[in-house]
Enzyme design. Structure first.
Site, PDB file in Angstrom:
ATOM      1  N   CYS A   1      20.320 -41.373 -32.946  1.00  8.31           N
ATOM      2  CA  CYS A   1      19.147 -41.410 -33.688  1.00  8.31           C
ATOM      3  C   CYS A   1      19.325 -42.652 -34.538  1.00  8.31           C
ATOM      4  O   CYS A   1      20.236 -43.341 -34.789  1.00  8.31           O
ATOM      5  CB  CYS A   1      19.574 -40.334 -34.852  1.00  8.31           C
ATOM      6  SG  CYS A   1      18.322 -40.359 -36.154  1.00  8.31           S
TER       7      CYS A   1
ATOM      8  N   CYS B   1      12.338 -43.812 -32.246  1.00  9.68           N
ATOM      9  CA  CYS B   1      12.883 -42.616 -32.693  1.00  9.68           C
ATOM     10  C   CYS B   1      13.209 -41.663 -31.521  1.00  9.68           C
ATOM     11  O   CYS B   1      12.181 -41.553 -30.771  1.00  9.68           O
ATOM     12  CB  CYS B   1      11.500 -41.934 -33.480  1.00  9.68           C
ATOM     13  SG  CYS B   1      11.925 -40.223 -34.070  1.00  9.68           S
TER      14      CYS B   1
HETATM   15  N1  DGL Z   1      15.159 -41.834 -36.418  1.00 11.40           N
HETATM   16  C1  DGL Z   1      15.037 -40.385 -35.818  1.00 11.40           C
HETATM   17  C2  DGL Z   1      15.603 -40.449 -34.420  1.00 11.40           C
HETATM   18  O1  DGL Z   1      15.873 -41.318 -33.530  1.00 11.40           O
HETATM   19  C3  DGL Z   1      14.358 -39.338 -36.487  1.00 11.40           C
HETATM   20  C4  DGL Z   1      15.325 -38.506 -37.401  1.00 11.40           C
HETATM   21  C5  DGL Z   1      14.660 -37.629 -37.967  1.00 11.40           C
HETATM   22  O2  DGL Z   1      13.635 -37.737 -38.403  1.00 11.40           O
HETATM   23  O3  DGL Z   1      15.087 -36.298 -37.904  1.00 11.40           O
HETATM   24  O4  DGL Z   1      15.713 -39.450 -33.940  1.00 11.40           O
END
Ligand code: DGL
Length: 267
Positions: free
Chosen positions: A184, A73
């Site tokens: 993301c 993440c």
């Molecule tokens: N998948 C996440 C990232 O890579 C988080 C997205 C979120 O929860 O806003 O930033």
């Protein structure tokens, strides 16, 4: 050598794009995926809150006996990776960062688009990477508003999702970007829509999945932690939400295989 699982953590479904890369490249490794689900999206939460959630998730993965943890993440990495490394010095961590460096090296137009969450784009790490590699390039950033929510709702193919993707990408494309970084881990699920929006314009779309998988391999080797060949990898899915969310995680993780399988059956 260790047959203990690798832990992979994200706010929700996004880290599954990283899970898939790791599983494909390292079929002997058992994996425990923790998709928070209860507090998703993280993208506009305060930094301190994301750091607390990341610490709780890491503790849970450590309780499960994980030998290495991938913070799959970008948002949690930006908010918490330094804190996690200090807090748990014996645990090897792999964090996620938007692939700004390769994009800056590859752009021909000199304009690089980066789509990520608000928190990732305002993080110290991101700003430092841009300062380090973005010299002489123009970095055009955009928040993928509504993109995480669309993936969490399994609504990748909905017309409303395509509208949101178009709304975010058109200004980036109009600024002259010839390479767009998906910063993301949820966003690679939107690749088919993103590619439809880009159409026949000569624009490359990159994410960090493959680079992270390589980093996992090199850390496993550096710590002598590879699983023994053929020990029988096990895949588990955990969440801070409920059992139903865990089941959805499992289904999404294997969704591309179900499609392939269905195609094969059909042929
Ligand atoms: N998948 C996440 C990232 O890579 C988080 C997205 C979120 O929860 O806003 O930033």
């Amino acid at each position: 050598m260790s047959d203990a699982p690798i832990g992979i953590y994200d706010s929700g479904f996004g880290g599954l794009t990283v899970w898939r890369e790791i599983r494909r490249a390292l079929p002997d490794e058992s994996l425990i995926y923790l998709g928070d689900g209860k507090n998703c999206p993280y993208g506009s939460l305060p930094e301190q809150r994301v750091a607390e959630l990341a610490e709780a998730a890491v503790r849970r993965l450590m309780d499960e006996g994980c030998k290495l943890i991938v913070v799959a993440c970008n948002t949690a990495t930006a908010a918490a990776i330094e804190h996690l490394r200090e807090m748990f010095p014996a645990m090897p961590f792999v964090g996620l960062e938007p692939a700004v460096k390769p994009a800056c090296l590859r752009t021909r137009s000199g304009v690089v688009g980066v789509v990520a969450t608000e928190r990732s784009l305002s993080g110290r790490k991101f700003l430092a990477t841009v300062a380090r590699y973005g010299g002489g390039k123009r970095i055009v950033t955009a928040v993928g508003r509504g993109w995480v929510e669309a993936v969490e709702a399994d609504a990748e193919q909905a017309p409303e999702t395509e509208r949101r993707v178009r709304e975010v990408l058109e200004p980036v494309i109009a600024a002259g970007a010839d390479i767009i970084v998906l910063g993301c881990t949820h966003y690679p699920f939107l690749r088919p829509v993103i590619e439809r929006v880009i159409g026949d314009r000569d624009i490359e779309v990159i994410d960090s999945g493959a680079a992270v998988e390589k980093r996992v391999e090199s850390l496993l080797d550096a710590h002598g932690l590879r699983a023994s060949a053929g020990h029988g990898a096990v895949y588990r899915f955990l969440s801070m939400a409920d059992g139903d969310y865990c089941e959805r995680l499992r289904r999404k993780a294997f969704a591309d295989e179900v499609v392939r399988q269905e195609k094969n059956d059909y042929i």
